[in-house]
Scaffold this active site. Structure first.
Site: not given
Ligand SMILES: [Fe+2]
Length: 261
Positions: A97, A136, A148, A151, A153
């Protein structure tokens, strides 16, 4: 009575969820309050023409498989929610991110910022162009590290709704879904399925040929000549239009409601 598929407000495994659970008892509002609430008016919001396309925000194409994520936002009874503000944020293809809170150290992509927004149209439809985010590993409150699934958000804020839907969208067929602690916090499989976008072959674009690849070259004087760069977000550079489409319909309320985060 409407069944709720929302995960518990405070998931004991999720550090983030326990930090945002209300500490005080709920305040009971007058029954009529809803009818007097003017609500936000996003019809006036000025969005950039390319805010919905996360693949044209840099000087060149971001790395990753391009995906179209589209669907509708409806209220209970299937009523389209028009002019709802739909915002997304996500990791890049390497699972990183662009956020100081991301301590993973995974590489950033200079051509991928990871956030976009759009308004639903008169049919409640929205559409984003982005790249498929990488999975990640995350740390949970019990100290466990777990992967995870890929995905995206989502936040949905409708002009006529007082609440804001914040949720996460997953990709059909991703084997990491079964070990993803966040989607598995949704207590019912039917609720989990509402968070999984379906591969949409009809709206996918498959083109084998793109523009000739332009690499940096050296001219006669020895100077490096760089390939053309985008100067403004959205300025068109010739590109292969291929993308995999995924359909993700969002229901704000009612028996088929999308689970909130
Ligand atoms: Fe996330």
């Amino acid at each position: 009575m409407i069944e709720s598929f929302d995960p518990p407000l405070a998931d004991s495994n999720s550090i983030v969820s326990t930090l945002r659970v209300p500490l005080a008892a709920p305040v009971h509002l007058d029954k009529e309050w809803f009818h007097h609430l003017p609500g936000p008016a996003f019809g006036q919001l000025k969005l950039g023409a390319f805010d919905h396309d996360l693949t044209v925000q840099g000087v060149s194409e971001p790395i990753g498989t391009r995906v179209i994520v589209h669907g509708t936002v409806t209220d209970s009874g299937g009523i389209p929610v028009k002019n709802a503000l739909v915002e997304i944020w996500q990791a890049n293809a390497a699972g990183g991110y662009r956020d100081s809170m991301d301590v993973s150290g995974f590489p950033l992509d200079a051509n991928f910022h990871g956030a976009g927004r759009c308004l639903t149209d008169s049919r409640g439809a929205y559409r984003f162009v982005t790249i498929r985010p990488g999975p990640y590993p995350a740390m949970f409150k019990d100290g466990a590290r777990a992967w995870r699934a890929s995905h995206i958000h989502f936040s949905v804020l409708g002009a006529g709704c007082a609440g804001r839907l914040v949720t996460q969208m997953y990709f059909e067929g991703d084997p990491l879904i079964r070990m993803d602690r966040m989607i598995n916090a949704v207590p019912d499989r039917r609720g989990q399925e509402r968070l999984i976008a379906l591969l949409d072959e009809e709206n996918s674009v498959a083109e084998s040929f793109g523009p000739r690849r332009t690499l940096a070259t050296v001219d006669g004087s020895g100077a490096v000549v760089h390939p053309p760069e985008r100067t403004d977000p959205g300025a068109l550079l010739s590109r292969n239009p291929s993308a995999l489409a995924y359909r993700f319909d969002i229901v704000l309320r009612g028996s088929a409601a999308t689970p909130f985060e």
